[in-house]
Design a protein around this motif. Structure first.
Motif, short mmCIF file in Angstrom:
data_model
loop_
_atom_site.label_atom_id
_atom_site.label_comp_id
_atom_site.label_asym_id
_atom_site.label_seq_id
_atom_site.Cartn_x
_atom_site.Cartn_y
_atom_site.Cartn_z
N ARG A 9 0.64 -1.46 0.11
CA ARG A 9 -0.23 -0.24 0.01
C ARG A 9 0.74 1.31 -0.37
N PRO A 10 2.23 1.27 1.16
CA PRO A 10 2.74 2.18 1.13
C PRO A 10 3.17 2.64 -0.53
N LEU A 11 4.20 1.92 -1.28
CA LEU A 11 4.63 2.27 -2.87
C LEU A 11 2.74 2.69 -3.46
N CYS A 12 1.61 1.68 -3.73
CA CYS A 12 1.39 2.05 -4.52
C CYS A 12 0.83 3.43 -4.65
N ILE A 13 0.65 4.01 -2.91
CA ILE A 13 0.39 5.71 -2.62
C ILE A 13 0.83 6.52 -3.03
N ALA A 14 1.86 5.88 -3.26
CA ALA A 14 3.75 6.90 -3.83
C ALA A 14 3.17 6.74 -5.26
N ILE A 82 -3.41 0.32 -9.70
CA ILE A 82 -1.97 1.08 -8.91
C ILE A 82 -3.40 1.86 -7.65
N GLY A 83 -4.49 3.11 -8.31
CA GLY A 83 -4.55 3.51 -7.34
C GLY A 83 -5.75 3.17 -6.93
#
Length: 129
Positions: A9-14, A82-83
């Protein structure tokens, strides 16, 4: 590949925030990134035209979009997934990643897409010489 990515999730958000920020600035006419490929190698970047292609697609001009870069729609679909992974609850991410993982194993679509994108990119670079 994509199934592993959307579990983070952190990578997807970034990736989503970075993409939205870049896109917003690009649409406002502000260039925050200069591609190093033409500078370092004096060759056309394999991703060259992707931003302009996305803008053309957002304006409904599919033919111009495809002329700028043929892989805009698959790239946008991947970034859309991803979003979506950013806002899904953990159980939704688990179901989505499981579905994508099964499709990746069954059809090998990430490898096919990568091979096609590599061939397309090499052809584009070769045509600039």
């Amino acid at each position: 590949m994509l199934s592993s990515l959307i579990k983070n999730r952190p990578l997807c958000i970034a990736l989503t925030v970075g993409s939205l920020l870049y896109s917003t600035l690009f649409l406002a006419g502000i260039c925050i990134y200069e591609c190093p490929v033409p500078i370092l190698f004096d060759a056309r970047c394999p991703g060259c035209g992707l931003s302009r292609s996305i803008v053309a697609l957002l304006h409904g001009d599919i033919l111009s979009s495809l002329r700028w870069h043929a892989f805009t729609i698959p790239v946008l679909l991947i970034f859309f997934v991803i979003g979506i992974a950013c806002i899904l609850p953990q159980s939704g991410i688990k179901h989505l990643s499981s579905f994508i993982e099964r499709s990746e194993k069954l059809t090998k679509w990430p490898y096919c897409l990568l091979i096609l994108l590599t061939a397309y990119s090499l052809t584009r670079v070769a045509l600039t010489f």
